[in-house]
Each structure stands twice: as C-alpha cells, then as structure tokens.
Write an enzyme that holds these catalytic residues in place. Structure first.
Site, PDB file in Angstrom:
ATOM      1  N   GLY A   1       0.855  -1.178   0.000  1.00 41.64           N
ATOM      2  CA  GLY A   1       0.000   0.000   0.000  1.00 41.64           C
ATOM      3  C   GLY A   1       0.889   1.225   0.000  1.00 41.64           C
ATOM      4  N   CYS A   2       0.350   2.410  -0.215  1.00 43.00           N
ATOM      5  CA  CYS A   2       1.246   3.543  -0.408  1.00 43.00           C
ATOM      6  C   CYS A   2       0.568   4.897  -0.296  1.00 43.00           C
ATOM      7  CB  CYS A   2       1.859   3.501  -1.796  1.00 43.00           C
ATOM      8  SG  CYS A   2       2.738   2.017  -2.141  1.00 43.00           S
TER       9      CYS A   2
END
Lengths: 501, 147, 366
Positions: free
Chosen positions: C12-13
C-alpha cells in the site's frame, strides 16, 4: 448361454413395505429389469441388465427401490483386477472391441482437485458481487494486434467477426444421432436464454433447430455430414472437428439402425446406411491442408464467421495448438482426455491423450511465448464438474469452456456409461421415440439454465473474493492458483506455485 | 373454465397420475396407505390408456352440458355453477351408475358410488397435473395450452 | 529474505504529484512537504521521487541513474554502458548523510547518447534499443540496477520514509516542472532500494498506490511482447503496459488509460452504436491489459501527467488546480499544505482518467 462368466454389476432392491405395485418401474425400464408376476399384480425385479441409471429409483412414487453394487469377490489380485478379467470374458464371447459411453472412469489425477484458489485479505479488498458490477462477458474470435486509433472514440481497426458470450460456459458438441433431438433442443433453448452457444456436433442441423441458429456452433467433421452452405451460414461460428478428447485419433461409426429418417435428413445420408466418420479428415494430412479448409470455410461464409479448430489433447498439444492458430484458426478448442463421448472404444478412452489442465497450461504458455496468445481464443473442454473447475481453467488461460456432461446430468443423465446401447432411459442418448419423449425440452432447458445461472453466480462470487470484477482479469491469472500435493514438474507445466509459497 | 389437457407426445405411460389421484382421493392422503391398506381401496379418477409408444391420461372433461348431470336420478351429480366442476355429492349418490352409462368419454368409474374426477376442487391444482413428471398433463383454460 | 523479482510483494502507499503546465519550475522542497504529510501511509521501507526538466544542460542525452551493490557489478555495468552508449558524464549522485537511511548501494549517474553503430546493427529503433539495454542490465547483471533512463528527467529513490529520501538526495537543489512522489508500505520487508518507487522506463515514470488483482493476467499479457517483469511489482507491469500501448501501438495517452480502466459493459451497452462498437473492440483486443483491483496511478512523462483510479474507485486520489499548476495526492491535506487555496479540488473518479498535458514542447528530437 448356460455359463455366466461375468457376474452382474448391480442388484435392484425393492422394499416390499413401500412398494405399491404401481408398475411405474416396469414401464420405465428399457432394460426390462422389472416385470409383473403372473398374477399381473405383484412387481418383481431381476437385476442382470441393470445399468444403475436410476430411472426407476427416481420415478418410484414411494421410493421403494434402491440399486446396490453387486459384490462378488475374486481372489485378491492387484494386477488382475475383476474388471480386467470381466473385460477379457466379454471379448472372449464377442471377439469385439469394447465400447462404452461418457468420459473415462479411471482414477487418473484430476488436477482441478489439486489446485486451490486465492482470495483477498487486508491489502486488497474483496468485491461483493451483489453490490458491484461483476463482469463475465466473454468475447471469442480473432483479435487484431492493436486498436488503430485516430483519436479517442474513433478507431479505424478492421475487426474480424467476434462472438459475444454472456458467460464463459458453452455447451460442447453433441450430434443429433448421439443424443436425441429433444436433448439438443433443450441445450439450444438454454443457450439462447443464457446468451451462450450450443454445438450441433457433426450430425448436421435438424430443421427444428433453425430458430436457434444464432446460438449454434456447427461442426465440420471428417464425415462432412450435413455440411452445405446453408449449414455453415446458419451458425455463430464454424468448428472443424479434428479430434475428440475421449477418442483421439479415432473416427466414429453410427450404425445404420440408428440412422432414422430424421437422422438421415440431418446428416444428408441414405436412411439406414452406416454413418462413418473417418479417423482423419481425408483432405487434411498436414497443417497446410488445415489452412486450406479454414480458408474454404471462410470463403463459404463470406468471412462472417469465426472458424474454430477442435483438437484432442495429445502429447504434443502445445505445438499443434500453435500450428492451428498460425493456420488461421480464430478459436482453438482443446478437448482433454477425460471428456465425454456417446460411444468410444474403452481402450482408447482410458489410455489415449492427456488431461485438459496440463494441455491447456502448456498451450496457453506456448502461445504467449510466441506472442500470439492475445490474437486467438482458447476454449477448454474435457470434464468441468463445477464452477470452480471453470474458474481454474480460465485462470490457467482459457477464454471459455465447453461443458456437456454437466448439462446432461442436469437433464437426468446418471453417468451409467451405456450411451452406446441407445437405450437411454432418460431420453438423452437414444433415438427411440418412446424414450426420447421422456425428455421434455420445456422442463429440461430450464434445469440447464438454472445450472449455468448457479455456476455464473458462483464464478462471480469467487472472482469477487479475489478482488477481480471482470473475467478479463482472471484469464491467465495463474497467481490466483496454488498447487497442492503436486510435483515440481507438474507445477512447472501448470505454471503455478505450490500452496504456501 | 380450467380443465386438464393431456399431451400424448409427452405422456410417459408411467401412470403416476393414477397413483397420485388415488392418494389424493383417499381417506389418509398417504400414498402407501391409500394404495396398499385402505378399505375400500380408493379408485383412480384418471386412467392412462395406451403403451410406452403412445399413451394418454384420460379424465372427465367437465362438459358444459354434462349428460351425467342430466341423467342422475337423485341429483347427486352436480355441476358447480361457479367453477364449472362436475362432481358427485356422495350423500345423495345411490350408486345406480346411470351416469357411467351415459358418459361419452368413459370417465366415470364404478365404486360403491359413482367415482369421477373433481379436479381436486379443494386444492389449487389437480394431483395428477402436479405430479406428472414430464408435464404431459396441463391444467389450463381452453386455448391456453401450448399445443 | 527474497527481494523484488524473486517474490511478488504487494504494498500500500501514498502518492503525490505536481505539474506546471506552462513548464514553470517547482523546487523539490514542495513535493517533499506534500508527501511528508502522508507519513503514516508509508512504513519507512521505500520512498522516491521523479523529477522532469532537471537536466536542461543534458536535455538531449539519456540520464541513467544506477545502483551498484558491489565493485564487480559497477565494473561490468560500466563496460556494457560504455560499449552501447557514448557516455559524456559519469559521476556519483550527490547525497547527504541522513540517520534513517543506511546500508545503501553506490549510486551513480551517467549522461550519454546511444552508440549509433551498435544501434543500427541491432536493427532496433532508438527507444527500443535503450529499453533493451536497460532490461539487459537489470536482468543479467547481478548487483547492478538502472532505476532511471529518461532524458532531462530522473528518479531518486531509497529504502526509508519519502521525506528522508528527499533529504538524502538533496532534492531542494533540483527544480522541475513535474514532480511525482511515493511513500511505500510493503507487506513484506526486503529492504531493497530497487524495489522502491517510482518505477521508470525511458521518460515514463509511475507511482502507484494499491494492489492490483489482475497482476498475473497483465504480466503474462505484456511478456508476450518482449517485456520481462523482473521486479514482480504492480508498478512495473503498469509502466510496461503504458509503454507498450503508447510507444508500440501508438495509442494516445488517454486511450491507453481507457484500456487500463475500460468502461463497464453495462455502460458500453448503453452507448450509441459507434461508441459501443469502439469500446467493445477496445475491450476485446486489450482484455489482457485491463487492470483490476484497487489502485491509483500517476504516470509522469515529458508529455504531461496522467492520473487514473481503478474502475470501482477503491483507492483514494484527490486532484486540485491553481493557475497553471495541477496537484494530485492520495489525501487532500497533502495538497492543501502546499496549495492552501486551490481554484478547484475534486476526487478523481473511478475509470475517469485526468490528463494534464504539458503545454511546452519537450519532445525528443526524432
């Protein structure tokens, strides 16, 4: 004959407490296992001819009947099993090739059962198919390499003919002759309602199926039965049948007694004459000949119909598939060796060919290695028992799947494997009018529609769990698969990892 | 009115209609008791004629102008004005079987009293229709059937 | 521990981007401020930036940024590079000591043009030649990794929080007309610098938030055309898809975006016949390039900036404009901290790509 070398296979057990002697079983059994006693009131059974088709069991209003496997022990021998001994006895009696119906019953590995599916957890949300659109529309046909676009919304690409399916499940080829017209009609009606296709097999097109030609795949097989310009043009696509999974390398033989007026008309052969499908197409002795036939069909259909080539899964399948694609096939259908049949020599059915899982995986990879996978459609066939099998096939790389046994089971088939006798009590694999009328298309098409609708729901549910909302993103998505209990080599061929990796 | 129509192309000659008719018109309504033990044994109102090749289930047509009603000497044979169903009022029937003699279809059976199809008038759908495994019997308004 | 390329690591980011349509320059400190605000969206295991317009003095030369893990890799890679390119400048990329960033590779940069003789012998066009050289190094040279290969642009990335990575590379010394930034939250901890984002090939750079569920379908589609997904990351495969569609198939950027986030069949079925046919063909031809699952992607290039969201809008992505500038970020606050009063703010909707074209001509000479 006074000596019975082969024990009977089943015992019909009648519960006298329940039996009301209505005689339904007597009138329903085409193998004549049930009969009235001399007083005309008491029903009796003798089990010698029982094939365990369950027609009597399922229709008995008081559920008084039960079929039991008849066990007659031989001295134990892991090599000379009772089955081999019995088959030898049958051949000693008849001097003939052993025949049977449906797919092989041998315990070969079923790779579908050794592949597990993935689902999303935390890092990626699963999708609720009841809330979000879940797309299973499938498009078959040759695809150009690229979309030529002038500007957004305007393309100059020339699209070859495409076939749009509302489910990745199609019905496999079953000819009029091998199955009854009522069975074909049921499949045709179901295909129309489901937005998919049925396949008339190599037996020509019966006039009653004319209203469904928009949902029909018509076959050109080695016997060329019923093939003419109207036949080819009254279809969604044309399929050249090279081989069948249950009997690769083998032709077909519909005995003259089964060639009724109706069958003779559909096949365009004289009534009562044997319908012989030669083992090879005698105008295809190599790949370049296949190209010519494909070209000829395209000419005959004004390039308006995709042309499919159906081949049995054999050892060198990947190269053959690639060859077919390069010979101009728009669709290549691979039929695995567990696929069904109306009649096949037992030795062929049980020993020739390879499983669809391995054939599909290696063919898909081969086409990708050659950079041509996206240009053609790949259809897998050869025993899909449930929606999860379909999902696994698509994740291995199939565009769509051919199913036949499952819809037949929905119509009453109990896998008694005696299709070849023509005495099908369920009115499926028979041409006898007193039996075929037992299959009412109005009832049976709905059961088939229900079955495929249920599978569609399950496919969507499984896709949603994976976080995928279009079947396009499932196709060839082998990361969604893991093997269980498979060897390194099997994993390598399937192109998947082992569970836990 | 809704009547039962038999489609001979679909009739299997299984005769389950008879079995279920008997049970529906039995005291116990139990298929095994009705067919094995009940006294007097219930009589099926429907009869399948023919063999596996050609057969059809025959039962009362519930004629618009029923001869059986006219012929009944006690007024037991009744045509319900509302539903059009022709049925036997068992309290009045003396079992003279005049009705049987006049029925042009042979649809009245002999029991202690006259026995005939009442279209299972206390149920939504006649038992024979409901239990026909091949939909060879349909319950429909005239002209409402497919074939 | 297996690193990217040996195993597929979903992550995720946080993502952010700024572009000045008129080509006005923006200092690196701005993008650092924006991505730093979304500190909690990453976990210190990867951060990076892409900057366009930073090497005007070398604007016609390829700028290669390379990680070397050992001297042998350095030597092998340079030998290859000097053979295939006419290199003008070879230097260490200036960095500054930052406590939180350690154990890094040796980081070099090179400016150069293609070796025309070799290129002609290879019978490839220039961009294909460069791509194949980069692919060759990354696949075959153990310990060497080219993480940036465009002209007048560069990627800067490391294992660490993005703001620390920005400080490490001293990005406040660079001015660019287009910045993208990425903070990573991998669900595994390989700690490999090459695994950080942005992912770059030629002038294309991608920052991406999400985990695509169509990964293997997309990978096996794109690998038909000579690409090799060595990193096994979503970002890599999306970059290759864009590169293939735009460079090989000549699709306009917005059409390529339509391929990745194609309209749903329900919607297509309601279109007027011409459009219906167009989109049906698009989906039929490019079914393998449809991207599924939650993602937001910002594609930077010398033609402009493209922001796309997944078809179901499962990932956040906010856009804003102010004058000639456009801003994008995973969270609106990350825009407002550098642009407190934008002209317009909106949430990028699923399957509706936003393309901000650059209005100056920054194309290659050929």
């Amino acid at each position: 004959m006074s000596v019975n070398y082969i024990p009977r296979r089943f015992t019909v057990i009648r519960d006298r407490e329940l039996c009301i002697n209505c005689g339904c079983c007597v009138r329903q059994c085409s193998n004549e296992c049930h009969y009235f006693s001399d007083d005309g009131k008491t029903v009796l059974s003798q089990s010698d001819a029982c094939v365990a088709c369950h027609r009597c069991v399922d229709l008995c209003p008081t559920r008084a009947l039960r079929i039991e496997k008849y066990v007659c022990d031989y001295r134990e021998n892991a090599n000379w099993t009772p089955q081999y001994q019995q088959e030898i006895c049958r051949q000693a009696e008849t001097g003939g090739v052993l025949l049977s119906g449906m797919g092989t019953p041998k315990p070969y590995p079923v790779y579908w059962d050794k592949i597990l599916l993935n689902a999303s957890q935390v890092t990626n949300p699963s999708i609720d198919p009841l809330r979000e659109p879940m797309e299973i529309r499938t498009i078959l046909g040759r695809k150009p390499e690229k979309l030529t676009v002038e500007k957004k919304g305007k393309s100059t690409v020339e699209m070859p003919p495409q076939v749009i399916l509302e489910t990745p499940i199609m019905f496999s080829a079953m000819s009029f002759g091998s199955i009854s017209l009522n069975a074909q009609k049921s499949l045709a009606m179901a295909a129309k309602e489901l937005g998919t296709l049925f396949n008339v097999g190599e037996g020509g097109l019966h006039p009653d199926l004319k209203p469904f030609t928009d949902r029909a795949v018509v076959q050109v097989a080695s016997g060329r039965f019923g093939v003419h310009s109207d036949y080819l043009n009254n279809s969604k696509y044309v399929e050249i049948k090279i081989g069948q999974g249950a009997k690769p390398g083998i032709g077909g033989h519909l005995p003259g007694e089964k060639v009724s007026v109706e069958v003779s008309n559909a096949r365009m052969i004289p009534e009562g004459s044997d319908a012989i499908s030669p083992a090879p197409h005698h105008d295809i002795y190599s790949i370049e000949d296949l190209r010519q036939l494909i070209w000829a069909i395209k000419q005959a259909t004004g390039n308006k119909k995709p042309v499919s080539v159906k081949i049995a899964a054999v050892h060198n399948i990947a190269a053959i598939v690639s060859g077919c694609a390069r010979a101009g096939a728009d669709i290549v259908a691979i039929d695995g060796f567990r696929g069904g049949t109306g009649a096949a020599p037992v030795r062929i059915r049980d020993n020739v060919g390879i499983p669809i899982e391995l054939a599909l995986a290696s063919s898909d990879q081969r086409l990708r290695d050659e950079g041509i996978r996206s240009q053609i459609s790949l259809v897998a066939a050869g025993s899909f028992r449930c929606s999860a099998d379909i999902v696994k096939a698509i994740a291995l790389g199939a565009d769509a799947c051919y199913c036949a046994s499952a819809p037949l089971i929905a119509m009453g088939c109990h896998m008694c494997q005696t299709c070849n006798t023509g005495k099908c009590n369920w009115g499926i694999a028979t041409q006898r009018p007193e039996l075929t009328k037992r299959l009412n298309p109005e009832i049976m098409y709905k059961r088939v529609v229900n079955l495929i609708t249920a599978w569609n729901h399950e496919i969507k549910e499984i896709m949603g769990g994976m976080g995928i909302n279009s079947i396009d993103s499932l196709r060839g998505n082998r990361l969604m698969l893991r093997g269980i209990g498979l060897s390194e080599k099997e994993l390598e061929i399937l192109g998947i990892r082992h569970a836990g990796e | 009115m809704k009547r039962i129509y038999a489609i001979e192309e679909l009739c299997l000659n299984c005769r389950l209609c008879e079995v279920y008719c008997k049970s529906a018109h039995s005291q116990s309504k139990d298929i095994i008791k009705a067919n094995k033990y009940e006294e007097p044994a219930p009589v099926s109102r429907v009869t399948v004629y023919g063999d596996n090749f050609l057969s059809a289930a025959l039962n009362c047509r519930h004629c618009d102008d029923p001869k059986c009603v006219k012929a009944c000497i006690t007024g037991a044979m009744t045509k319900d004005k509302k539903t059009g169903i022709v049925y036997v009022n068992e309290d009045k029937c003396i079992g003279c079987m005049t009705c049987l003699a006049v029925c042009p279809y042979g649809c009245i059976k002999e029991g202690k009293k006259a026995v005939k199809c009442d279209l299972c008038r206390n149920d939504d759908e006649p038992a024979c229709v409901k239990n026909c495994p091949n939909h060879a019997l349909i319950y429909a308004e005239p002209g409402g059937e497919e074939k | 521990m297996l690193k990217e390329g040996q195993i597929r690591i979903p992550s995720g980011c946080a993502i952010a981007a700024i572009i000045d349509r008129k080509g006005g320059l923006i200092n690196g400190s701005e993008i650092i401020k924006s991505i730093a605000l979304m500190h909690d969206r990453s976990n210190g295991l990867g951060g990076g930036f892409a900057a366009y317009g930073i090497y005007p003095e070398h604007k016609d030369e390829y700028a290669f940024h390379i990680f070397y893990e050992n001297a042998q890799a350095h030597q092998n890679c340079e030998e290859f590079l000097f053979k295939h390119f006419n290199i003008d400048v070879a230097e260490r990329i200036p960095t500054k000591t930052v406590d939180s960033i350690s154990n890094g590779p040796d980081i070099w940069r090179y400016f150069g043009r293609v070796n025309r003789v070799r290129m002609k012998n290879s019978r490839l066009d220039e961009s294909e030649y460069v791509v194949q050289c980069v692919t060759k190094v990354n696949a075959a040279f153990e310990g060497a990794y080219i993480f940036s290969s465009g002209k007048n642009m560069g990627c800067f990335k490391a294992v660490g929080y993005p703001e620390d990575v920005g400080e490490f590379y001293m990005l406040d010394r660079y001015d660019a007309y287009l910045w993208t930034a990425h903070g990573r939250f991998p669900t595994n901890t390989p700690g490999w610098w090459g695994g950080a984002h942005p992912f770059n090939i030629l002038d294309w750079s991608i920052v991406h938030n999400g985990e695509i569920s169509s990964y293997d379908t997309n990978r096996r589609y794109i690998e038909q055309f000579g690409y090799k997904c060595t990193m096994q990351t979503d970002t890599e495969v999306i970059t290759y898809l864009f590169d293939h569609l735009i460079r090989h198939h000549g699709l306009p950027v917005n059409v390529a975006a339509d391929v990745l986030t194609a309209p749903e069949w329900d919607e297509i079925d309601r279109m007027e016949p011409g459009h219906k046919e167009y989109f049906t063909n698009l989906r039929a031809i490019y079914s393998g390039a449809l991207v599924n699952g939650p993602f937001s992607v910002i594609l930077g290039s010398n033609k402009g900036l493209l922001a796309i969201n997944d078809r179901l809008k499962l990932r956040s992505l906010t856009a804003a404009t102010k004058g000639s500038r456009a801003y994008f970020a995973s969270e609106e606050s990350a825009i407002r901290i550098i642009c407190p009063d934008p002209d317009k703010v909106w949430s990028v909707s699923g399957a509706e790509p936003v393309f901000v074209p650059l209005e100056i001509d920054e194309r290659e000479d050929d």
